[in-house]
Design a protein around this motif. Structure first.
Motif, PDB file in Angstrom:
ATOM      1  N   GLY A 140     -30.661  -2.169  -3.679  1.00 49.67           N
ATOM      2  CA  GLY A 140     -31.632  -3.230  -3.898  1.00 49.67           C
ATOM      3  C   GLY A 140     -31.077  -4.376  -4.722  1.00 49.67           C
ATOM      4  O   GLY A 140     -29.881  -4.439  -5.027  1.00 49.67           O
ATOM      5  N   LEU A 141     -31.963  -5.282  -5.084  1.00 51.18           N
ATOM      6  CA  LEU A 141     -31.607  -6.434  -5.900  1.00 51.18           C
ATOM      7  C   LEU A 141     -31.183  -5.985  -7.283  1.00 51.18           C
ATOM      8  O   LEU A 141     -31.864  -5.185  -7.926  1.00 51.18           O
ATOM      9  N   ARG A 142     -30.064  -6.512  -7.757  1.00 44.30           N
ATOM     10  CA  ARG A 142     -29.609  -6.264  -9.125  1.00 44.30           C
ATOM     11  C   ARG A 142     -29.531  -7.592  -9.860  1.00 44.30           C
ATOM     12  O   ARG A 142     -28.941  -8.543  -9.346  1.00 44.30           O
ATOM     13  N   GLU A 151     -33.160  -3.970 -10.169  1.00 44.63           N
ATOM     14  CA  GLU A 151     -32.545  -3.280 -11.309  1.00 44.63           C
ATOM     15  C   GLU A 151     -32.048  -4.352 -12.270  1.00 44.63           C
ATOM     16  O   GLU A 151     -31.324  -5.265 -11.861  1.00 44.63           O
ATOM     17  N   TRP A 152     -32.448  -4.248 -13.538  1.00 33.03           N
ATOM     18  CA  TRP A 152     -31.988  -5.177 -14.570  1.00 33.03           C
ATOM     19  C   TRP A 152     -30.770  -4.577 -15.252  1.00 33.03           C
ATOM     20  O   TRP A 152     -30.816  -3.447 -15.742  1.00 33.03           O
ATOM     21  N   ILE A 153     -29.686  -5.319 -15.296  1.00 35.90           N
ATOM     22  CA  ILE A 153     -28.471  -4.875 -15.975  1.00 35.90           C
ATOM     23  C   ILE A 153     -28.252  -5.813 -17.151  1.00 35.90           C
ATOM     24  O   ILE A 153     -27.963  -7.005 -16.970  1.00 35.90           O
ATOM     25  N   GLU A 154     -28.426  -5.288 -18.358  1.00 35.95           N
ATOM     26  CA  GLU A 154     -28.323  -6.088 -19.578  1.00 35.95           C
ATOM     27  C   GLU A 154     -26.863  -6.425 -19.863  1.00 35.95           C
ATOM     28  O   GLU A 154     -25.994  -5.539 -19.918  1.00 35.95           O
ATOM     29  N   LEU A 203     -27.586  -9.565  -4.361  1.00 36.23           N
ATOM     30  CA  LEU A 203     -28.675  -9.390  -3.408  1.00 36.23           C
ATOM     31  C   LEU A 203     -28.558  -8.034  -2.714  1.00 36.23           C
ATOM     32  O   LEU A 203     -27.518  -7.368  -2.791  1.00 36.23           O
ATOM     33  N   SER A 204     -29.596  -7.637  -2.043  1.00 37.39           N
ATOM     34  CA  SER A 204     -29.614  -6.303  -1.426  1.00 37.39           C
ATOM     35  C   SER A 204     -28.518  -6.136  -0.379  1.00 37.39           C
ATOM     36  O   SER A 204     -28.096  -5.013  -0.107  1.00 37.39           O
TER      37      SER A 204
END
Length: 196
Positions: free
Chosen positions: A2-4, A29-32, A59-60
């Protein structure tokens, strides 16, 4: 896959991407990525975005996309955040371009210098303060004519501009001088909704 979204939660440019994804009900998904620790300069991050900036999304289909307002436009394609009318859409883009050229470089930079570099407000460059205040006054004047920046409903123009405007006080700007802006911030926060 999915979207990251790769972003730093202290960055308004990153948060506006998160808010847009949430407003649209997108699964992501949020990647800090910690800007203050230099995590945008690691070889792993530079392989994703050679410019070394957040936000960036994968993008996916695996393609990367950087620059916050470009990401907003891509994510919101076909949604009610982009006006259907061609002129209103151009007005939205006008505000988004203005945000990155005449607002963010002053309001956001003042905030960063005060909040994260520990610089006293009175030691900020006068030009930074003057241009930040001018940007806030431009918003104040525009919002006297309507509830949102383009027409009578939320658009990406509002999402783009609320990110740093709502935090302008952290850069030494007195938002009580801009009552139209304060009311608009509350409307945009409620419409997205912004939780942080």
């Amino acid at each position: 896959m999915g979207l990251r979204i790769f972003g730093d939660s202290i960055s308004g440019n990153c948060l506006k991407v998160r808010w847009t994804a949430e407003r649209l009900g997108l699964d992501y998904e949020w990647i800090e990525i910690d800007l203050l620790k230099g995590e945008t300069r690691t070889p792993q991050f530079l392989a994703i975005n050679p410019a070394g900036q957040v936000p960036v999304v994968i993008l996916s289909d695996g393609r990367p996309l950087a620059q916050s307002n470009a990401i907003l436009l891509h994510l919101a394609e076909g949604s009610d955040l982009i006006p259907a009318d061609a002129y209103a859409r151009a007005q939205m883009l006008e505000w988004m371009f203005w945000e990155q050229y005449s607002h963010e470089p002053y309001v956001a930079v003042a905030r960063f210098r005060v909040r994260y570099e520990g610089r006293p407000v009175e030691r900020l460059e006068p030009r930074l303060v003057e241009r930040g205040a001018a940007a806030l006054q431009r918003l104040e004047d525009a919002l006297a004519a309507g509830l949102f920046l383009v027409g009578d409903k939320l658009s990406l123009a509002d999402v783009a501009l609320v990110a740093y405007t709502r935090l302008a006080g952290e850069g030494g700007f007195d938002l009580s001088r801009y009552p139209q802006v304060q009311a608009w911030i509350a409307r945009v926060e409620a419409a997205l909704p912004i939780k942080d």
